[in-house]
Design an enzyme around this catalytic site. Structure first.
Site, PDB file in Angstrom:
ATOM      1  N   SER A  38       1.013  -1.271   0.005  1.00  0.00           N
ATOM      2  CA  SER A  38       0.145  -0.131   0.115  1.00  0.00           C
ATOM      3  C   SER A  38       0.891   1.251   0.071  1.00  0.00           C
ATOM      4  CB  SER A  38      -0.877   0.115   1.178  1.00  0.00           C
ATOM      5  OG  SER A  38      -1.883   1.247   1.227  1.00  0.00           O
ATOM      6  N   CYS A  42       1.098   7.513  -7.040  1.00  0.00           N
ATOM      7  CA  CYS A  42       0.581   9.149  -7.723  1.00  0.00           C
ATOM      8  C   CYS A  42       1.653   9.933  -6.950  1.00  0.00           C
ATOM      9  CB  CYS A  42      -0.596   9.610  -7.550  1.00  0.00           C
ATOM     10  SG  CYS A  42      -1.959   8.514  -8.151  1.00  0.00           S
ATOM     11  N   ILE A 277     -14.547 -15.028  -8.619  1.00  0.00           N
ATOM     12  CA  ILE A 277     -13.588 -14.305  -8.857  1.00  0.00           C
ATOM     13  C   ILE A 277     -13.784 -12.874  -9.257  1.00  0.00           C
ATOM     14  CG2 ILE A 277     -11.394 -13.932 -10.073  1.00  0.00           C
ATOM     15  CD1 ILE A 277     -11.176 -16.848 -10.537  1.00  0.00           C
ATOM     16  N   LYS A 433     -21.796  35.198  -8.626  1.00  0.00           N
ATOM     17  CA  LYS A 433     -22.007  34.074  -9.751  1.00  0.00           C
ATOM     18  C   LYS A 433     -20.876  33.404  -9.950  1.00  0.00           C
ATOM     19  CE  LYS A 433     -23.258  37.671 -12.412  1.00  0.00           C
ATOM     20  NZ  LYS A 433     -23.990  38.556 -13.565  1.00  0.00           N
TER      21      LYS A 433
END
Length: 550
Positions: A38, A42, A277, A433
């Site tokens: 783990s 990235c 599976i 906005k």
């Protein structure tokens, strides 16, 4: 219940942790070929570049934590070599000892991921030709990048290529990026990545487009890259970033169905053609919710969710994966590019009828210090307002707007719903906005016929005879550069000078970003003119690299 998981990282590790949270008595075996089940893959480019200084920061869940906190049977440096579906066993080879053994399962989850594409080029096995898939790769690249390397060549201008390029520049390494296509970040439309390309050039990165590599040779400096129809280039090292392919060998040899692109075929529960599976992550073929078709999108977010869903269903919960829309973001040198859904290129390739608009808002109120500009592009259906996709590029706040539109797509909202989106506002965070609202205003105006639009690329294909280009910017703006053949009538003078605008011609009004062009369009429409606003204005025209008329 005994659940065996092949592979860790996003999909496999998520499946293991989720299984334990749902069933504290289950026997969970996690088999990982590498040494780290783990880790934040990235984050690897940023470790190479020194932005992340400690390698340990990349370890999301160290082996000891998985064993002690979650009571997982984690076996690293172990490779699954075969699956016997009838006996419900797998064969495992311990990489350090070479010994093999069989392991049984009740449910099996395949999370083998995807491997870097490695074309059969001469010299591709040179030790100075690097990939970036796991921590061992990151360690190798880090060692070379910090050992007085002066020059690097990156092959491929996708996500990893862009991130590696930025980080090598952080290391002070002169960098060349070679891309066989015509732009960086192929999934984006070309005009939307121009700001990142400009940032690359400003940082001294050499970009070689439409360029093919034919091989590699050792040289005194490290490696020589052979280029088709060009002189070779020398570098201390090369980084291959030309994409990935599903690592499906185990699944195929076990007789599980795979798609055209190699991804393992799964249903909404992440089950393969064998109900015992499951498969998750970059190895699977996924459902594209925009085109209602299969696709292959290797992203960490979907992989995490798929791991959870596989664990849920294996333990009897009716969880389903809704599919993907390719929501992603990448950044370099302070410029962010984000997208969700289909690009214009993809819509055209699939013969989908669409319209597009561009706006150039700031990330927050312009009067508050530090406002940064961005360009947003929205693709939608004019028949029902369905949102096909959106792209953004600029400074802060691009990801926020694309995330909102991503959720709108998931909720089947339309461009008219964007008008009414209620988003948080304070001057330092946004505008009353919001840019998302502005996209809704403009797209809805187009749908209702209140603001016909045309586009730069259509003008570049050839301005039809009889088209009158009306520049409604100020005189100084016009004098600094304008569209060839345009006539300048500032918006403040337009009503009094309508006689100078021919009524028997198609009018294309434009300004710098589109707002004054919209106002001119409304004035002219209500006075009987056939007019369209140039979406994105002169700013978008400049994106296409066209020399202005002066």
């Amino acid at each position: 219940m005994k659940i065996v998981i092949i592979g860790g990282v996003a999909g496999g590790a998520s499946a293991a942790a989720r299984t334990r949270r749902l069933d504290d008595t289950a026997e969970i075996v996690l088999i990982e070929r590498g040494g780290f089940p783990s880790f934040a893959n990235c984050g690897m480019p940023y470790y190479v570049g020194g932005v992340i200084q400690s390698r340990d920061k990349l370890l999301v869940a160290p082996v000891q934590m998985l064993r002690e906190r979650h009571r997982l049977d984690v076996r690293t440096r172990s490779e699954v070599t075969s699956i016997d579906r009838e006996a419900q066993t797998i064969q495992v080879r311990q990489l350090e000892s070479g010994e093999s053994y069989f392991e049984s399962y009740d449910k099996l989850i395949i999370a083998t991921g995807a491997s870097p594409i490695t074309p059969p080029l001469p010299g591709i096995d040179n030790q100075r030709v690097l990939r970036l898939r796991n921590l061992d790769d990151a360690d190798a690249m880090h060692r070379i990048a910090t050992a007085d390397a002066k020059r690097a060549i990156i092959i491929g201008g996708g996500f990893i290529g862009v991130e590696v390029a930025e980080n090598l520049v952080h290391r002070g390494i002169q960098t060349t990026l070679i891309e066989r296509g015509t732009q960086l970040l192929g999934p984006w439309d070309p005009e939307m990545v121009v700001p990142i390309e400009q940032a690359f050039k400003e940082k001294g990165i050499e970009l070689l487009y439409k360029t093919s590599v034919t091989g590699f040779q050792p040289c005194e400096s490290g490696v020589s890259v052979q280029i088709e129809n060009q002189p070779s280039r020398e570098a201390d090292f090369v980084v291959l970033c030309i994409g990935v392919t599903p690592e499906n060998k185990l699944a195929k040899e076990a007789g599980l169905d795979c798609g055209q692109r190699g991804g393992v075929i799964v249903n909404a529960h992440m089950q393969t053609t064998d109900p015992n599976i499951y498969a998750v992550g970059d190895v699977v073929e996924v459902h594209d919710i925009i085109g209602d078709c299969p696709t292959q999108i290797p992203l960490a977010g979907p992989a995490n969710r798929q791991g959870r869903i596989a664990a849920d269903h294996a333990l009897g919960r009716p969880s389903q994966f809704r599919g993907v829309q390719g929501t992603s973001v990448v950044g370099a040198f302070g410029v962010s590019a984000a997208m969700t859904g289909w690009s214009e290129k993809l819509l055209q390739r699939n013969n989908v009828d669409y319209e597009k608009i561009y706006i150039h808002p700031a990330n927050h109120a312009g009067y508050y210090p530090g406002a940064e500009g961005m360009t947003l592009k929205l693709l939608f259906s004019t028949s029902n307002g369905r949102i096909f996709g959106a792209q953004g590029v600029g400074g802060n706040g691009v990801d926020k707007r694309i995330d909102v539109i991503s959720m709108a797509i998931q909720a089947n909202l339309t461009v008219e719903d964007l008008e009414e989106s209620e988003l948080c506002y304070a001057p330092q965070f946004g505008s009353a906005k919001d840019p998302v609202n502005m996209l809704g205003f403009v797209a809805s105006d187009v749908m209702r016929g209140d603001q016909p639009v045309t586009h730069v690329d259509r003008l570049l294909d050839g301005t039809p005879d009889g088209t009158f280009l009306l520049d409604v910017r100020s005189v100084p703006e016009f004098q600094r550069g304008h569209l060839p053949g345009a006539v300048n009538i500032p918006i403040e003078e337009l009503r009094e000078r309508l006689s100078e605008v021919p009524q028997d011609q198609q009018i294309v009004a434009y300004c710098q970003v589109g707002i004054r062009g919209y106002l001119a369009t409304r004035v002219l429409m209500q006075n009987g003119y056939n007019v369209a606003n140039l979406s994105g204005g002169y700013k978008l025209w400049q994106r296409y690299g066209i020399e202005p008329a002066v």
